[in-house]
Design an enzyme around this catalytic site. Structure first.
Site, short mmCIF file in Angstrom:
data_model
loop_
_atom_site.label_atom_id
_atom_site.label_comp_id
_atom_site.label_asym_id
_atom_site.label_seq_id
_atom_site.Cartn_x
_atom_site.Cartn_y
_atom_site.Cartn_z
N VAL A 76 -16.21 -32.12 20.61
CA VAL A 76 -15.11 -32.83 20.37
C VAL A 76 -15.24 -34.48 20.51
CG1 VAL A 76 -12.82 -33.50 21.15
CG2 VAL A 76 -13.64 -31.19 21.31
N CYS A 77 -14.72 -35.08 19.17
CA CYS A 77 -14.56 -36.36 19.19
C CYS A 77 -13.45 -37.00 18.66
CB CYS A 77 -16.04 -37.02 18.30
SG CYS A 77 -16.06 -36.81 16.58
N GLN A 78 -13.29 -37.95 18.17
CA GLN A 78 -11.88 -38.41 17.83
C GLN A 78 -11.66 -37.83 16.32
OE1 GLN A 78 -9.76 -40.25 19.32
NE2 GLN A 78 -8.20 -40.10 17.71
#
Length: 143
Positions: A97-99
């Site tokens: 997960v990232c932005q």
């Protein structure tokens, strides 16, 4: 992890970052898994580790439930932690997960170069999770 192994991983990661557009297509990472599917997996009790690769400051604002934070810039030097965890529980998958997705996809290349294969990327990242109306939770920092 030896200095030589770490150097090789960093070189592979640097090459992957430069060649990312082409590698992305070759590795089949272009889409990712939608937020609704990740939420269903989490709610089903599936053996999943949510790995948030955003900076500590970004992750402090919340992430997916149960997420741990290893910033992308530290991942190559800390990948052994994930290899050890995967060896202890081979049924466990990793959700990156990232932005919005690109950093999680770069993290996928680092995991692949370290021999890990059981992972997926959250399509659209935390932004997509939020847009779907799902709650954010406090993130922990893996030590």
């Amino acid at each position: 992890m030896s200095d030589e192994t770490l150097t090789i991983l960093l070189i592979v990661a640097a090459f992957a970052a430069l060649a990312w557009p082409r590698l992305r297509g070759l590795l089949g990472l272009g889409g990712g898994v939608p937020a609704a599917e990740i939420k269903a997996r989490l709610e089903s009790g599936a053996a999943i580790v949510v790995l948030d690769v955003r900076s500590r400051q970004e992750a402090a604002g919340g992430s997916l439930p149960g997420a741990i934070n290893i910033p992308l810039l530290e991942l190559a030097s800390r990948v052994q932690e994930l290899i050890t965890a995967a060896a202890a529980r081979p049924d466990t998958g990793i959700v990156l997960v990232c932005q919005s997705g690109p950093r999680a996809e770069r993290a996928a290349v680092i995991l692949m170069s370290a021999g890990l294969r059981k992972f997926t990327v959250l399509k659209g990242g935390v932004a997509a999770w939020r847009k779907a109306g799902y709650a954010l939770a406090e993130v922990s920092e893996k030590k």
